[in-house]
Scaffold this motif. Structure first.
Motif: not given
Length: 258
Positions: A143-157
């Protein structure tokens, strides 16, 4: 020969004793000060001993988690090789945590999207936070995709975010995580006492993920080096834009924003 009356001798002795003696109030004060000094000395010694023990425990925890991470990575590689040898494909497990970054301001945001971003603690542009992935949170992210970006962070991140931009919430105040004592004071009651424990709890989505995530203040990132394109900022990542789910590519974006 001159005789001194006995009365004068006794009176003079009492007068000398009174002048030479120390008042009782002064003696009590000295005893109290000595007791306080002894307690402070003991407290300082106990604090030094506790600091040494905490350092040993943190090193031991870091070594234990490093061995666990290595075993997990080795198992992943072995499964891929085995699947390839058998002519198949290995499907890794679904990610359990996502990193959500707000990339748009408050203008033109619908009330429902604004409420969801408040629940995710994304109140300012370039704020970031971790979200545990389940059916409910995935629907809210869409529902909030137009306002945010997201993903799957690695352990180092996750490690870089906590070490470089990590702030804890103590008594509703934003305190920098400059020492393990800050973590122990905030979430020590659930067994998280050092940075290694905190990183492990977030990356593996452990049983106390909620407490660990609530302890972390939302990360305040900078504008990415090179910036966002005004033409593609509102377009979905799969269409060449910046918004929406970008999978593991979120790690490259975070590297530009730290």
């Amino acid at each position: 020969m001159v005789f001194t009356p006995l009365k004068n001798l006794i009176g003079g002795k009492k007068k000398d004793d009174k002048m030479a003696g120390v008042p009782e109030s002064v003696l009590k004060k000295q005893a109290t000060q000595a007791k306080i000094a002894e307690q402070a000395k003991q407290a300082s010694y106990d604090a030094r001993q506790k600091k040494r023990q905490d350092k040993k425990d943190a090193i031991a925890a870091a070594e234990k988690y490093a061995a666990e991470y290595k075993a997990t990575d080795d198992a992943l590689i072995a499964n891929r090789r085995q699947a390839k040898a058998q002519g198949g494909f290995y499907v890794p497990p679904q990610p359990k945590v996502a990193l959500v970054i707000r990339i748009r301001g408050t203008i033109g945001v619908s009330p429902k999207a604004k409420k969801i971003m408040q629940l995710f603690r994304l109140r300012q542009i370039h704020n970031a936070c971790f979200v545990k992935l389940n059916e409910s949170t995935v629907r809210m992210l869409r529902l909030i995709e137009p306002y945010v970006t997201y993903g799957y962070p690695s352990r180092s991140t996750i490690e870089k975010l906590i070490y470089k931009r990590g702030f804890g919430k103590l008594n509703k105040q934003r305190i920098p995580i400059a020492d393990n004592s800050v973590i122990e004071e905030g979430v020590g009651s659930v067994g998280i006492k050092c940075c290694a424990d905190l990183i492990h709890e977030i990356s593996t989505v452990g049983p106390h993920f909620k407490e660990a995530n609530n302890f972390l203040w939302p990360f305040k990132l900078t504008s990415p080096r090179g910036g966002f394109s005004n033409k593609t900022k509102l377009v979905h990542f799969l269409e060449g834009g910046e918004a929406g789910n970008r999978g593991e590519e979120i790690n490259k974006l975070v590297k530009r924003m730290i």
